[in-house]
Scaffold this active site. Sequence first.
Site, PDB file in Angstrom:
ATOM      1  N   SER A  17     -23.328   1.800  -8.316  1.00 22.63           N
ATOM      2  CA  SER A  17     -24.049   2.208  -9.577  1.00 22.63           C
ATOM      3  C   SER A  17     -25.438   2.808  -9.231  1.00 22.63           C
ATOM      4  CB  SER A  17     -24.402   0.881 -10.294  1.00 22.63           C
ATOM      5  OG  SER A  17     -25.209   0.602 -11.074  1.00 22.63           O
ATOM      6  N   SER A 144     -39.774  -1.196  -4.840  1.00 17.02           N
ATOM      7  CA  SER A 144     -40.118  -1.060  -6.089  1.00 17.02           C
ATOM      8  C   SER A 144     -41.424  -0.834  -6.425  1.00 17.02           C
ATOM      9  CB  SER A 144     -39.450  -2.529  -7.022  1.00 17.02           C
ATOM     10  OG  SER A 144     -40.006  -2.169  -8.385  1.00 17.02           O
ATOM     11  N   TYR A 157     -38.806 -11.512  -8.397  1.00 14.82           N
ATOM     12  CA  TYR A 157     -38.613 -10.064  -8.141  1.00 14.82           C
ATOM     13  C   TYR A 157     -39.688  -9.389  -7.243  1.00 14.82           C
ATOM     14  CZ  TYR A 157     -36.758  -5.236  -8.704  1.00 14.82           C
ATOM     15  OH  TYR A 157     -36.527  -3.907  -8.731  1.00 14.82           O
ATOM     16  N   LYS A 161     -39.689  -8.018  -3.852  1.00 16.54           N
ATOM     17  CA  LYS A 161     -40.141  -6.656  -3.379  1.00 16.54           C
ATOM     18  C   LYS A 161     -41.305  -6.433  -2.457  1.00 16.54           C
ATOM     19  CE  LYS A 161     -36.426  -4.902  -5.309  1.00 16.54           C
ATOM     20  NZ  LYS A 161     -35.148  -4.236  -4.378  1.00 16.54           N
ATOM     21  N   THR A 192     -30.939   3.071 -14.969  1.00 17.07           N
ATOM     22  CA  THR A 192     -29.739   2.474 -14.326  1.00 17.07           C
ATOM     23  C   THR A 192     -29.307   1.225 -15.085  1.00 17.07           C
ATOM     24  OG1 THR A 192     -30.930   1.040 -12.923  1.00 17.07           O
ATOM     25  CG2 THR A 192     -30.736   3.260 -12.123  1.00 17.07           C
TER      26      THR A 192
END
Length: 269
Positions: A17, A144, A157, A161, A192
């Site tokens: 994906s 990110s 997160y 990251k 996405t």
Amino acid sequence: MRTSVAGKVLWITGASSGIGRAAAIEAARRGARVVLSGRRAEALDETAAACKAARGQAAAVLAFDLENPEARAEACEAAPSLLGPIDALVLNAGMTQRSTFMETSAEAFDRVMRLDFDAQVDLARRVLPGMVSRGSGCLVAVSSFVGLAGMPRRPAYSAAKHAIAGLFQNLRAELGGSGIRVVTVYPGYVRTAVAHNALDGSGRPTGKADPNIEGGVDPAVVGRDIVRAIEGGPAEVRSGFTLKLRFGLFLSRRLPRAWARMSARHEGL
Ligand SMILES: NC(=O)c1ccc[n+]([C@@H]2O[C@H](COP(=O)([O-])OP(=O)(O)OC[C@H]3O[C@@H](n4cnc5c(N)ncnc54)[C@H](OP(=O)(O)O)[C@@H]3O)[C@@H](O)[C@H]2O)c1
């Protein structure tokens, strides 16, 4: 020095994906052979078909769950037997979250850390020795924007990251002169499924859209930047950063309290 990916073997995680899929198709278009990983074999087959259609190069599917340590070990054993030794490993698979630190259960926090950091470390640890013995290779981490500037409602997160970006700075220094390139890619907002797959505080997928992600850049932009970086582009790539994100990054460095207020008010930018 620039080296084409043509004829090289790239192992890309999260290739079912979004960004991983786009990077795989771009690499195949430039003549690379690709090993495609994720959990969903059917979606990986679709990426493999798109890769083969791009330039007729080989594409192999290696489906496994990165959260499972035994499955990771088996996949790392199997990967070089599919298309040959791995020339570049793209650590792209990951998931985000949408809950404050206080709302996030310890289990949900740990799950994000396990996938977005621990699993990446494990794969790098298993694949790197082969590259070192051959004196060539490329490791790519997909961090990110929040690996540079933390944002609200992404506690684990943001931490994971930042952690992977820090590890890769360490590796770049340690592997200098070894023939191995160490690349970190920091995507901005990219269109996405990442927001739909984001975990809520209890660890369940939110299944919700995020207007910032919906309005983000096409994953092909980041896919192209990843492949260019493997071919010898910059070691640290900020991909798809809008003017607002650049301003946010500047603020986060120079005026961290102003950045905290702004990112809290707009949840991002
Ligand atoms: N989209 C953005 O705005 C953005 C911004 C900055 C950074 N990123 C980073 O870019 C990377 C790719 O994300 P994306 O935006 O392309 O999101 P995505 O469309 O949700 O893709 C995530 C990929 O990770 C794989 N994955 C998730 N959990 C896995 C597991 N347990 N085992 C194996 N594979 C797993 C998924 O495959 P299966 O579902 O088949 O397992 C999927 O291919 C992530 O690291 C993300 O943090 C994205």
